[in-house]
Design an enzyme around this catalytic site. Structure first.
Site, short mmCIF file in Angstrom:
data_model
loop_
_atom_site.label_atom_id
_atom_site.label_comp_id
_atom_site.label_asym_id
_atom_site.label_seq_id
_atom_site.Cartn_x
_atom_site.Cartn_y
_atom_site.Cartn_z
N ASP A 290 -15.86 -32.55 49.55
CA ASP A 290 -16.87 -33.03 48.61
C ASP A 290 -17.43 -34.33 49.18
OD1 ASP A 290 -18.24 -34.29 46.57
OD2 ASP A 290 -16.84 -33.71 45.00
N PHE B 262 -12.55 -36.74 42.11
CA PHE B 262 -13.64 -36.54 41.14
C PHE B 262 -14.61 -35.53 41.73
CE2 PHE B 262 -17.72 -37.17 39.14
CZ PHE B 262 -17.37 -37.14 37.80
N LYS C 138 -25.62 -36.91 45.56
CA LYS C 138 -26.08 -38.26 45.22
C LYS C 138 -27.16 -38.82 46.16
CE LYS C 138 -22.38 -40.10 42.36
NZ LYS C 138 -21.22 -39.21 42.22
C1 LIG Z 1 -20.81 -38.08 41.41
C2 LIG Z 1 -19.89 -37.12 42.06
C3 LIG Z 1 -19.89 -35.75 41.71
C4 LIG Z 1 -20.73 -35.21 40.58
O1 LIG Z 1 -22.10 -35.31 40.87
P1 LIG Z 1 -23.16 -35.06 39.68
O2 LIG Z 1 -24.48 -35.11 40.40
O3 LIG Z 1 -22.97 -36.17 38.70
O4 LIG Z 1 -22.87 -33.74 39.10
C5 LIG Z 1 -19.07 -34.90 42.41
N1 LIG Z 1 -18.28 -35.34 43.39
C6 LIG Z 1 -18.25 -36.63 43.75
C7 LIG Z 1 -17.35 -37.06 44.89
C8 LIG Z 1 -19.03 -37.57 43.10
O5 LIG Z 1 -18.97 -38.86 43.44
#
Ligand SMILES: *Cc1c(COP(=O)(O)O)cnc(C)c1O
Length: 415
Positions: free
Chosen positions: A236, A148, A265
Site C-alpha cells: 500500500d 492503515f 493520495k
Molecule cells: C490515506 C490512506 C488510505 C486511504 O485512502 P483514502 O483515499 O482515504 O481512501 C489507504 N492507505 C494508506 C496507507 C493511507 O495513508
C-alpha cells in the site's frame, strides 16, 4: 462570463462552523479554522491568517496549491472532455498508465478514486489469484498491526487497528494480522495458514500508524517467503508513494518489488484518483470482474499526468530527499533539547514523524495545536506522533521556518 474571484470571501468563522456542523456529519475532530485559499506551500484562513502547510491535504498536495501545471491541466481538460465512460478508450488514461508502468516495477494499471478503493481492487485481485491460480477456496490475506488501508468494510478489516473497526462488525472474513517488521511472527503466520494464504499486504512505511519505516531486512525476507510460497506481496503506497519518500515509490527504499501496489493520495496532487498496479503474473481481471464509474476519467488522469510530469520536470523526488534530510536534521537537533519529551525522529524524505515519549504528558494534538497557533499546519499520526508531510515543492527556507516554529512551540509548551 464573469472573471473567477481570486480574493476569498470574508467568512464569519463562528457562524460558518455552527452552520457547517448543522449540516455536515460529525466524522472529523476539526480544528476551528476555515481555510479559503492556497498558493505554493501556504494556505490562508477566513480571517486572512497565513499558514505554512505541512499537512498538504494529508500527504496529498504533491505540488502544493494552485501550481501552474495543475491549473493548466484542470482548465484545459474541463473545457475539452471531463468524463465519459470506461466503455470507451480514454487516451489520457492510457498515457497515465504508461507513465506509471514505465516508472515503476508494475506492468498494468487499474484506476479508481481513492486509496481505499485502490486497496479494495488489490484485495479482490489477490482473491481471484487465490481462486484461479492457487486453487484456494477460502483465501486469507495477512496485514500488519498498526497498519492503515482505508475506511471501506474490507479495508477497515485489513487495517490492523481495532479503533477503526469498533462498532462496525461483522467485518469481512479472510484477514489476519502480524506485528510489523517482525519476521519470526510472519513466518509463524505463514506456517499457520499454509494452504489458505494468498497475499501479504503491507505499507512500505506505516503512515497513519505512526510514520514507521519498513525494515529493509524484514521486507527482503518477506519477498523471499512470498516467492517460495507462491503468494502475492501487496504494498500500500497510498501515502508514501509518488516521490514523498525521496524515491518515487516507497518500496525502492527496501530493495524489493511488490507484485501489486496501490497509489492515491499524492497521485493527483489533490484531485481524487487512485491506482492499483500489478505485474503481468497476476494481471487476472477480465471484463465484468471489477470497475469504477469515475475511475480513470479524462479529467482526473490528465491532472495526475501533469503531476507526474512535473515531478520529473522539476526533479521533485530529489527535492523530497534533500528537503527531507534537512527537516530530519533540524528535528533531531530539537529532539536533543528535549530528551524526556521526544523519543525519536523517524521517516523517509518528506514523511517525517516526531515521536513523543509515551511517558510525556503532551499529546501530538497538543503540539499540532501549538504549531497551528504559530502559523504552521501539522497533522498527528496517532496520539504520540507529530507528522510532517509538506508538498514536494517545499523550499529550504520553508523547511527552516517550520523547524523554527516547532522549536518555538515546544519551548512554550514546555515552559
Ligand atoms: C490515506 C490512506 C488510505 C486511504 O485512502 P483514502 O483515499 O482515504 O481512501 C489507504 N492507505 C494508506 C496507507 C493511507 O495513508
Amino acid at each position: 462570463m464573469s472573471p473567477i474571484a481570486l480574493e476569498p470571501p470574508i467568512v464569519d468563522i463562528q457562524n460558518s462552523t455552527s452552520e457547517f456542523d448543522q449540516y455536515v456529519m460529525n466524522t472529523y475532530a476539526r480544528f476551528p479554522i476555515a481555510l479559503v485559499r492556497g498558493a505554493g506551500c501556504r494556505v490562508w484562513d477566513s480571517t486572512g491568517k497565513e499558514y505554512l502547510d505541512f499537512v498538504a491535504g494529508i500527504a496529498t498536495c504533491t505540488l502544493g496549491h494552485a501550481h501552474p501545471a495543475m491549473v493548466k491541466a484542470v482548465t484545459e481538460q474541463i473545457q475539452t472532455l471531463h468524463h465519459v465512460s470506461n466503455l470507451f478508450y480514454l487516451p489520457a488514461q492510457g498515457e497515465l498508465a504508461k507513465w506509471l508502468v514505465q516508472n515503476s516495477c508494475a506492468d498494468k494499471a487499474f484506476f479508481c478514486n481513492s486509496g481505499a478503493e485502490a486497496n479494495e481492487g488489490a484485495i479482490k485481485l489477490a482473491r481471484k489469484y487465490a481462486h484461479v491460480k492457487l486453487g484456494i477456496e477460502d483465501p486469507l490475506i495477512l496485514t500488519a498491526n498498526a497498519s492503515f488501508h482505508g475506511r471501506t468494510l474490507a479495508t477497515i478489516t485489513a487495517t490492523g487497528q481495532p479503533k477503526y473497526q469498533k462498532n462496525f462488525t461483522p467485518l469481512v472474513s479472510g484477514f489476519d494480522y502480524v506485528p510489523y517488521n517482525d519476521i519470526a511472527a510472519l513466518e509463524a503466520a505463514v506456517a499457520k495458514y499454509e494452504g489458505r494464504l494468498c497475499a501479504v499486504m503491507l505499507e512500505a512505511l506505516q503512515g497513519e500508524g505512526g510514520v514507521r519505516p519498513g525494515d529493509r531486512a524484514y521486507f527482503q525476507r518477506v519477498r523471499e517467503i512470498c516467492d517460495q510460497k507462491n503468494i502475492l506481496l501487496i504494498l500500500d503506497e497510498v501515502q508514501v508513494g509518488m516521490g514523498r519518500s525521496g524515491k518515487l515509490w516507497g518500496y525502492e527504499n527496501l530493495g524489493i518489488e511488490p507484485d501489486i501496489f496501490t497509489s492515491a493520495k499524492g497521485l493527483g496532487g489533490g484531485i481524487p484518483i487512485g491506482a492499483m498496479m500489478c505485474k503481468s503474473s497476476c494481471d487476472l481481471f477480465e471484463p465484468g470482474d471489477h470497475a469504477s464509474t469515475f475511475g480513470g476519467n479524462p479529467f482526473a488522469c490528465t491532472v495526475a499526468l501533469a503531476v507526474c510530469k512535473t515531478l520529473t520536470d522539476e526533479d521533485l523526488v530529489t527535492n523530497a530527499k534533500e528537503r527531507g534530510e534537512q527537516l530530519q536534521k533540524g528535528l533531531r537537533a530539537i529532539a536533543q533539547d528535549y530528551p524526556d519529551l521526544i523519543e525519536q525522529v523517524r521517516g523517509w524524505g518528506l514523511i517525517e514523524g516526531l515521536v513523543l515519549a509515551e511517558s510525556a504528558a503532551l499529546t501530538s494534538r497538543d503540539v499540532v495545536q501549538a504549531c497551528i497557533d504559530r502559523g504552521l499546519m501539522l497533522v498527528p499520526a496517532g496520539p504520540k506522533v507529530v507528522r510532517f508531510v509538506p508538498p514536494l515543492i517545499v523550499s529550504a527556507e520553508e523547511i527552516d521556518q517550520a523547524i523554527a516554529t516547532i522549536a518555538a512551540s515546544l519551548a512554550s509548551l514546555n515552559s
